[in-house]
Design an enzyme around this catalytic site. Structure first.
Site, PDB file in Angstrom:
ATOM      1  N   SER A  97       0.844  -1.187   0.000  1.00 29.61           N
ATOM      2  CA  SER A  97       0.000   0.000   0.000  1.00 29.61           C
ATOM      3  C   SER A  97       0.881   1.238   0.000  1.00 29.61           C
ATOM      4  O   SER A  97       1.854   1.318   0.761  1.00 29.61           O
ATOM      5  CB  SER A  97      -0.914   0.008   1.231  1.00 29.61           C
ATOM      6  OG  SER A  97      -1.783   1.128   1.205  1.00 29.61           O
ATOM      7  N   HIS A 101       1.657  12.139   0.061  1.00 28.86           N
ATOM      8  CA  HIS A 101       1.085  13.475   0.231  1.00 28.86           C
ATOM      9  C   HIS A 101       2.188  14.501  -0.062  1.00 28.86           C
ATOM     10  O   HIS A 101       3.032  14.776   0.793  1.00 28.86           O
ATOM     11  CB  HIS A 101       0.557  13.668   1.656  1.00 28.86           C
ATOM     12  CG  HIS A 101      -0.641  12.839   1.973  1.00 28.86           C
ATOM     13  ND1 HIS A 101      -1.876  13.086   1.426  1.00 28.86           N
ATOM     14  CD2 HIS A 101      -0.791  11.760   2.785  1.00 28.86           C
ATOM     15  CE1 HIS A 101      -2.745  12.196   1.878  1.00 28.86           C
ATOM     16  NE2 HIS A 101      -2.114  11.384   2.697  1.00 28.86           N
ATOM     17  N   HIS A 111      -2.378   7.343  -4.509  1.00 30.52           N
ATOM     18  CA  HIS A 111      -2.575   6.118  -3.724  1.00 30.52           C
ATOM     19  C   HIS A 111      -2.473   4.922  -4.649  1.00 30.52           C
ATOM     20  O   HIS A 111      -2.938   4.960  -5.794  1.00 30.52           O
ATOM     21  CB  HIS A 111      -3.955   6.144  -3.057  1.00 30.52           C
ATOM     22  CG  HIS A 111      -4.434   4.793  -2.616  1.00 30.52           C
ATOM     23  ND1 HIS A 111      -5.359   4.053  -3.341  1.00 30.52           N
ATOM     24  CD2 HIS A 111      -4.109   4.032  -1.539  1.00 30.52           C
ATOM     25  CE1 HIS A 111      -5.595   2.918  -2.716  1.00 30.52           C
ATOM     26  NE2 HIS A 111      -4.845   2.869  -1.636  1.00 30.52           N
ATOM     27  N   PHE A 114      -1.848  -3.073  -3.991  1.00 33.07           N
ATOM     28  CA  PHE A 114      -1.872  -4.366  -4.678  1.00 33.07           C
ATOM     29  C   PHE A 114      -1.889  -5.449  -3.610  1.00 33.07           C
ATOM     30  O   PHE A 114      -1.024  -5.459  -2.728  1.00 33.07           O
ATOM     31  CB  PHE A 114      -0.651  -4.515  -5.593  1.00 33.07           C
ATOM     32  CG  PHE A 114      -0.509  -3.387  -6.566  1.00 33.07           C
ATOM     33  CD1 PHE A 114      -1.299  -3.322  -7.699  1.00 33.07           C
ATOM     34  CD2 PHE A 114       0.397  -2.357  -6.328  1.00 33.07           C
ATOM     35  CE1 PHE A 114      -1.190  -2.255  -8.585  1.00 33.07           C
ATOM     36  CE2 PHE A 114       0.522  -1.297  -7.205  1.00 33.07           C
ATOM     37  CZ  PHE A 114      -0.281  -1.245  -8.339  1.00 33.07           C
ATOM     38  N   HIS A 150      -4.377   8.479 -16.981  1.00 29.66           N
ATOM     39  CA  HIS A 150      -5.332   7.479 -17.452  1.00 29.66           C
ATOM     40  C   HIS A 150      -4.831   6.735 -18.697  1.00 29.66           C
ATOM     41  O   HIS A 150      -5.164   5.553 -18.877  1.00 29.66           O
ATOM     42  CB  HIS A 150      -6.688   8.131 -17.716  1.00 29.66           C
ATOM     43  CG  HIS A 150      -7.510   8.281 -16.479  1.00 29.66           C
ATOM     44  ND1 HIS A 150      -8.319   7.280 -15.992  1.00 29.66           N
ATOM     45  CD2 HIS A 150      -7.625   9.311 -15.597  1.00 29.66           C
ATOM     46  CE1 HIS A 150      -8.906   7.678 -14.888  1.00 29.66           C
ATOM     47  NE2 HIS A 150      -8.504   8.916 -14.625  1.00 29.66           N
ATOM     48  N   GLY A 263      -6.541  -6.269  13.590  1.00 36.69           N
ATOM     49  CA  GLY A 263      -5.661  -5.962  14.715  1.00 36.69           C
ATOM     50  C   GLY A 263      -4.226  -5.745  14.288  1.00 36.69           C
ATOM     51  O   GLY A 263      -3.294  -6.053  15.029  1.00 36.69           O
ATOM     52  N   ARG A 265      -0.906  -3.334  12.793  1.00 35.62           N
ATOM     53  CA  ARG A 265      -0.191  -2.209  13.391  1.00 35.62           C
ATOM     54  C   ARG A 265      -0.895  -0.906  13.019  1.00 35.62           C
ATOM     55  O   ARG A 265      -0.935  -0.516  11.853  1.00 35.62           O
ATOM     56  CB  ARG A 265       1.255  -2.185  12.903  1.00 35.62           C
ATOM     57  CG  ARG A 265       2.102  -1.082  13.518  1.00 35.62           C
ATOM     58  CD  ARG A 265       3.565  -1.223  13.098  1.00 35.62           C
ATOM     59  NE  ARG A 265       4.371  -0.188  13.723  1.00 35.62           N
ATOM     60  CZ  ARG A 265       4.672   0.981  13.155  1.00 35.62           C
ATOM     61  NH1 ARG A 265       4.201   1.271  11.938  1.00 35.62           N
ATOM     62  NH2 ARG A 265       5.437   1.864  13.784  1.00 35.62           N
TER      63      ARG A 265
END
Length: 310
Positions: A97, A101, A111, A114, A150, A263, A265
């Site tokens: 992920s 920013h 963002h 995968f 795109h 649950g 990190r």
């Protein structure tokens, strides 16, 4: 079959960790001096991950590129929302992920994700699927940037059929939408979930081609805009629009929900949130302004790869 299952996990993990390395090197090159700081984490009897975070950079105000490989005896609700029949299955999941920013308001937030899941009660017949995509959230719009973004996405998808890009672009427009604001988060990109319609090898190849296309799609935009002059007005608008990013991630994002339900990190899960943000109740852009154009011309569904853009 257990060996085949483990081979899939290993193969995907090797690719995603390699992609994480390439992405971090590319962004560090844009920064010049700032570096990602790595944190290794483990969840007892549940796997772990490799979190990399860059903060207070010259180009990137905050950015994270995370890899995780987790497992459990029961899929969290966020992973079974569309497929309740696999609720309660033991699972393994791997994912990469990324959220960047930028500091300059003329550089869009980006963002990418995968992921790979494999689950089942029966080792002889596990269910597996891929998910992910990438999307772009500009604060100030540039037609050429949106078209480039795109077109790269379409070029990657077209290797798997001309119907793939329109399908996953539409899914992205649907998913990254703030219902309570009646507006999209950005200009979209690609989004897909539960991808297992081809054999494993072909699905994995699709993931790799998309992952490999990300820097081609985003880096030219960052390079062209990172030195664009801006002032307090543009910075304040960027912070205001970041509020929409926070709202989406906390209210709608399934990846955030999955991580919290599992649950995992917390610091790694919430690295997607921007470091600074403001909310202004009832704020409206000045008619005819650059800020107004974002709403009128960019935060709308468009065919970005056509000549007309209609």
């Amino acid at each position: 079959m257990r060996k085949d299952r483990q081979n899939k996990i290993t193969e995907v993990g090797i690719y995603l960790k390699g992609l994480q390395n390439r992405l971090c090197r590319a962004f560090e090159k844009e920064e010049g001096e700032s570096r990602f700081q790595e944190t290794l984490w483990e969840k007892p009897n549940g796997g772990g991950g490799r979190t990399r975070l860059l903060t207070e950079g010259h180009v990137i105000e905050q950015g994270g590129v995370n890899f995780s490989c987790v497992y459990g005896n029961q899929l969290p609700p966020a992973a079974t929302q569309k497929h309740p029949e696999i609720s309660g299955f033991a699972f393994q999941a791997e994912g990469l992920s990324l959220v960047i920013h930028p500091r300059n308001p003329y550089v869009p937030t980006v963002h990418a994700n995968f992921r790979f899941f494999i689950a089942g009660k029966d080792e002889a017949d596990p269910r597996w699927w891929f998910g992910g995509g990438y999307d772009l959230t500009p604060y100030y719009g540039f037609e050429e940037d949106c078209r480039h973004w795109h077109r790269v996405a379409k070029k990657a998808c077209d290797r798997f059929g001309e119907a793939i890009y329109p399908r996953f672009k539409a899914a992205c427009d649907d998913y990254f939408y703030l219902k309570h604001r009646n507006e999209p988060r950005g200009i979209g990109g690609l989004f897909f979930d539960d991808l297992n319609e081809w054999e494993f090898k072909r699905c994995f190849e699709f993931i790799k081609i998309l992952g490999d296309s990300f820097l081609e799609a985003y880096l030219p935009i960052m390079q062209n805009r990172k030195n664009h002059p801006y002032g307090e007005r543009q910075r304040e608008f960027q912070l205001y629009r970041r509020g929409r990013y926070v709202e989406f991630n906390l209210l709608y994002d399934r990846g955030t929900r999955f991580g919290l339900e599992f649950g995992g990190r917390t610091e790694s899960i919430l690295m997607s949130l921007p470091p600074r943000v403001v909310w202004r109740p009832n704020w409206e852009p000045e008619p005819g302004s650059e800020e107004a154009r974002l709403y009128e011309d960019y935060l709308v569904r468009r065919n970005w790869v056509s000549v007309s853009g209609a």
